[in-house]
Design a protein around this motif. Structure first.
Motif, mmCIF file in Angstrom:
data_model
loop_
_atom_site.group_PDB
_atom_site.id
_atom_site.type_symbol
_atom_site.label_atom_id
_atom_site.label_comp_id
_atom_site.label_asym_id
_atom_site.label_seq_id
_atom_site.Cartn_x
_atom_site.Cartn_y
_atom_site.Cartn_z
ATOM 1 N N ASP A 1 -10.167 -18.491 2.281
ATOM 2 C CA ASP A 1 -11.623 -18.508 2.404
ATOM 3 C C ASP A 1 -11.942 -18.462 3.893
ATOM 4 O O ASP A 1 -11.844 -19.445 4.609
ATOM 5 C CB ASP A 1 -12.145 -19.786 1.737
ATOM 6 N N ASP A 2 -12.321 -17.258 4.310
ATOM 7 C CA ASP A 2 -12.484 -16.949 5.726
ATOM 8 C C ASP A 2 -13.601 -17.761 6.372
ATOM 9 O O ASP A 2 -13.516 -18.182 7.521
ATOM 10 C CB ASP A 2 -12.819 -15.450 5.811
ATOM 11 N N GLU A 3 -14.686 -17.979 5.616
ATOM 12 C CA GLU A 3 -15.838 -18.652 6.208
ATOM 13 C C GLU A 3 -15.552 -20.112 6.496
ATOM 14 O O GLU A 3 -15.993 -20.670 7.497
ATOM 15 C CB GLU A 3 -17.047 -18.526 5.281
ATOM 16 N N THR B 1 3.434 -10.515 -0.086
ATOM 17 C CA THR B 1 2.723 -9.230 -0.147
ATOM 18 C C THR B 1 1.229 -9.496 -0.203
ATOM 19 O O THR B 1 0.803 -10.512 -0.760
ATOM 20 C CB THR B 1 3.145 -8.414 -1.396
ATOM 21 N N PRO B 2 0.417 -8.604 0.392
ATOM 22 C CA PRO B 2 -1.022 -8.719 0.140
ATOM 23 C C PRO B 2 -1.325 -8.149 -1.241
ATOM 24 O O PRO B 2 -0.538 -7.372 -1.767
ATOM 25 C CB PRO B 2 -1.650 -7.850 1.239
ATOM 26 N N GLN B 3 -2.444 -8.545 -1.832
ATOM 27 C CA GLN B 3 -2.825 -7.955 -3.124
ATOM 28 C C GLN B 3 -3.544 -6.646 -2.818
ATOM 29 O O GLN B 3 -4.724 -6.624 -2.482
ATOM 30 C CB GLN B 3 -3.736 -8.911 -3.887
ATOM 31 N N THR B 4 -2.806 -5.552 -2.935
ATOM 32 C CA THR B 4 -3.279 -4.262 -2.413
ATOM 33 C C THR B 4 -4.562 -3.767 -3.074
ATOM 34 O O THR B 4 -5.409 -3.177 -2.422
ATOM 35 C CB THR B 4 -2.182 -3.186 -2.628
ATOM 36 N N ALA B 5 -4.721 -4.007 -4.371
ATOM 37 C CA ALA B 5 -5.881 -3.454 -5.078
ATOM 38 C C ALA B 5 -7.144 -4.290 -4.849
ATOM 39 O O ALA B 5 -8.245 -3.866 -5.187
ATOM 40 C CB ALA B 5 -5.585 -3.361 -6.573
ATOM 41 N N SER C 1 -5.010 -6.892 3.165
ATOM 42 C CA SER C 1 -5.470 -5.557 2.782
ATOM 43 C C SER C 1 -6.994 -5.466 2.865
ATOM 44 O O SER C 1 -7.568 -4.403 2.687
ATOM 45 C CB SER C 1 -4.992 -5.212 1.367
ATOM 46 N N VAL C 2 -7.656 -6.594 3.153
ATOM 47 C CA VAL C 2 -9.115 -6.631 3.177
ATOM 48 C C VAL C 2 -9.665 -6.754 4.597
ATOM 49 O O VAL C 2 -10.553 -6.033 5.003
ATOM 50 C CB VAL C 2 -9.625 -7.825 2.332
ATOM 51 N N ASP C 3 -9.095 -7.694 5.365
ATOM 52 C CA ASP C 3 -9.578 -7.952 6.723
ATOM 53 C C ASP C 3 -8.538 -7.448 7.716
ATOM 54 O O ASP C 3 -7.443 -7.995 7.808
ATOM 55 C CB ASP C 3 -9.784 -9.463 6.896
ATOM 56 N N PRO C 4 -8.865 -6.392 8.487
ATOM 57 C CA PRO C 4 -7.844 -5.789 9.363
ATOM 58 C C PRO C 4 -7.422 -6.687 10.534
ATOM 59 O O PRO C 4 -6.478 -6.366 11.234
ATOM 60 C CB PRO C 4 -8.522 -4.509 9.875
ATOM 61 N N TRP C 5 -8.134 -7.807 10.724
ATOM 62 C CA TRP C 5 -7.815 -8.669 11.881
ATOM 63 C C TRP C 5 -7.031 -9.911 11.458
ATOM 64 O O TRP C 5 -6.840 -10.823 12.246
ATOM 65 C CB TRP C 5 -9.119 -9.089 12.578
ATOM 66 N N THR D 1 -10.241 -5.701 -2.956
ATOM 67 C CA THR D 1 -11.011 -5.161 -1.830
ATOM 68 C C THR D 1 -11.985 -6.168 -1.237
ATOM 69 O O THR D 1 -12.596 -5.902 -0.204
ATOM 70 C CB THR D 1 -11.802 -3.913 -2.271
ATOM 71 N N ASP D 2 -12.142 -7.334 -1.872
ATOM 72 C CA ASP D 2 -13.119 -8.310 -1.360
ATOM 73 C C ASP D 2 -12.471 -9.576 -0.830
ATOM 74 O O ASP D 2 -12.787 -10.033 0.259
ATOM 75 C CB ASP D 2 -14.107 -8.702 -2.472
ATOM 76 N N ALA D 3 -11.589 -10.152 -1.625
ATOM 77 C CA ALA D 3 -11.041 -11.455 -1.243
ATOM 78 C C ALA D 3 -9.752 -11.281 -0.443
ATOM 79 O O ALA D 3 -8.981 -10.356 -0.697
ATOM 80 C CB ALA D 3 -10.768 -12.270 -2.506
ATOM 81 N N ILE D 4 -9.549 -12.179 0.506
ATOM 82 C CA ILE D 4 -8.312 -12.144 1.298
ATOM 83 C C ILE D 4 -7.250 -12.882 0.498
ATOM 84 O O ILE D 4 -7.342 -14.095 0.270
ATOM 85 C CB ILE D 4 -8.532 -12.816 2.668
ATOM 86 N N ARG D 5 -6.256 -12.143 0.053
ATOM 87 C CA ARG D 5 -5.305 -12.748 -0.885
ATOM 88 C C ARG D 5 -3.891 -12.259 -0.637
ATOM 89 O O ARG D 5 -3.652 -11.076 -0.423
ATOM 90 C CB ARG D 5 -5.745 -12.370 -2.297
#
Length: 373
Positions: free
Chosen positions: A35-37, A5-9, A343-347, A11-15
């Motif tokens: 860590d996207d970068e 599951t994504p961590q729905t709440a 839940s953070v990055d739509p791509w 809003t910053d980190a992709i988790r």
């Protein structure tokens, strides 16, 4: 592993959270931070000291709270139970460091409360009210739908209402989804080959798609941007799209997988993007433009176009957009039991196969720019 599951709440980190299924030792929840970068995956492990994890979901309001459905053996009978947990404070929000020495550093989940199912049977899944404050939960147990209210600090769960499937034979729910539309008063459930809609206020059935699939229905998802639209998938290798106002025929059917389809997920921002995972070990990303909330792309203001462009734009709108498979991902060597969008990055999305392999992928750049521009 089956549960992802994504961590729905967050809003910053992709988790993402993954639950393990091991018969031999304590099961675990792995917190996966991407860590996207730097393209690095960091992992923290939490002990889940009760049985193997079949389903996992996170609170939409509180980053630290999650629910699991897990197996418990008592008197040589196996029951699937459900509980609500809290992770340690320091792990609640996305961190980018993995602990140096993971062996000594394993922490344990704190049990907040059990969703008591002794009277109702085995838990198939737990769903949080999508737009809610994290207080309302629905669980599916055998042939029962149970609506729970989590009291202050989630330490007790009170059963506020329930409904039961009635009919011949052993009726059991396989999965369900809570609709983000209609003020969150509707859910859809799957049992056997049937998909049903329910009103959570009266706990009555509001629609029924008999024989939605030729075999067992495995998963459901609502279009996040378009009311009444629902996707289902199942053991007939098909993915079907329904308009719940007219359930006699699916609006569209996808037949790209060669084995059971375990999972279907709409992209939260661009609902033409559909992910499916299957026992054929593949993840397929499809572009279902024709039934999306933007079937003709973004509307362009006429004033902004010169005459030449204007003509070109009109021609473009006249061509119907083609639904197509964008990409097939074959990094898995075992059944893909779960696919989830970040839940953070739509791509960005993750997929999980039974052998415990988690793969993170991106929507192909060309398509991303095609959708955005």
């Amino acid at each position: 592993a089956r549960a992802l599951t994504p961590q729905t709440a967050e809003t910053d980190a992709i988790r993402f959270l993954v639950g393990t299924q091991s018969l031999r030792y304590d099961n675990q929840i792995h917190i996966i931070d991407f860590d996207d970068e730097n393209n690095i995956i960091n992992k923290n492990v939490l002990l889940h000291q009760v049985g193997e994890i079949w389903h996992i979901s996170t609170s939409p309001a509180d980053k630290g709270v999650l629910a699991t459905c897990y197996n418990k053996t008592s008197d040589s009978k196996v029951m699937t139970c459900a509980a609500v947990w809290r992770m340690p404070k320091e792990l609640e929000s996305g961190s980018h460091e993995s602990p140096d020495d993971s062996s000594s550093n394993t922490q344990t989940l704190e049990l907040l409360c059990h969703l008591d199912n002794t009277a109702h049977g085995n838990m198939a899944c737990v769903m949080w009210e999508p737009m809610g404050d994290g207080r309302k939960i629905i669980s599916l147990a055998d042939n029962n739908i149970l609506l729970w209210d989590l009291q202050e600090s989630s330490s007790t769960a009170v059963l506020s209402s329930s409904a039961a499937l009635e009919g011949k034979g052993q009726l059991k729910f396989t999965s369900g989804r809570w609709s983000p539309h209609h003020n969150c008063t509707q859910i859809a459930t799957a049992n056997d080959t049937t998909v049903r809609g329910w009103d959570t206020r009266s706990m009555r059935q509001i629609y029924c798609i008999e024989n939605a699939h030729g075999q067992l229905v495995r998963d459901l998802d609502f279009n996040p941007n378009k009311q009444y639209y629902l996707a289902s998938c199942g053991d007939d290798c098909k993915v079907k799209f329904w308009d719940t106002r007219n359930v006699t025929e699916p609006v569209k059917t996808l037949e790209e997988h060669s084995h059971w389809v375990w999972n279907v997920r709409y992209n939260h921002s661009h609902d033409q993007l559909i992910l499916t995972g299957s026992s054929d070990s593949r993840v397929i990303l499809s572009n279902m433009v024709s039934i999306s909330s933007e079937p003709f792309g973004h509307m362009v203001d006429d004033d902004e176009l010169s005459d030449q462009e204007d003509q070109h734009q009109e021609e473009k709108i006249k061509e119907p957009l083609q639904d197509s498979v964008i990409a097939t991902y074959e990094e898995h060597e075992d059944s893909v039991y779960a696919v989830e969008w970040s839940s953070v990055d739509p791509w960005l999305f993750a997929s999980l196969s039974y052998d415990g392999r988690l793969v993170i992928n991106r929507v192909p750049r060309a398509l991303k720019y095609h959708i955005l521009l």
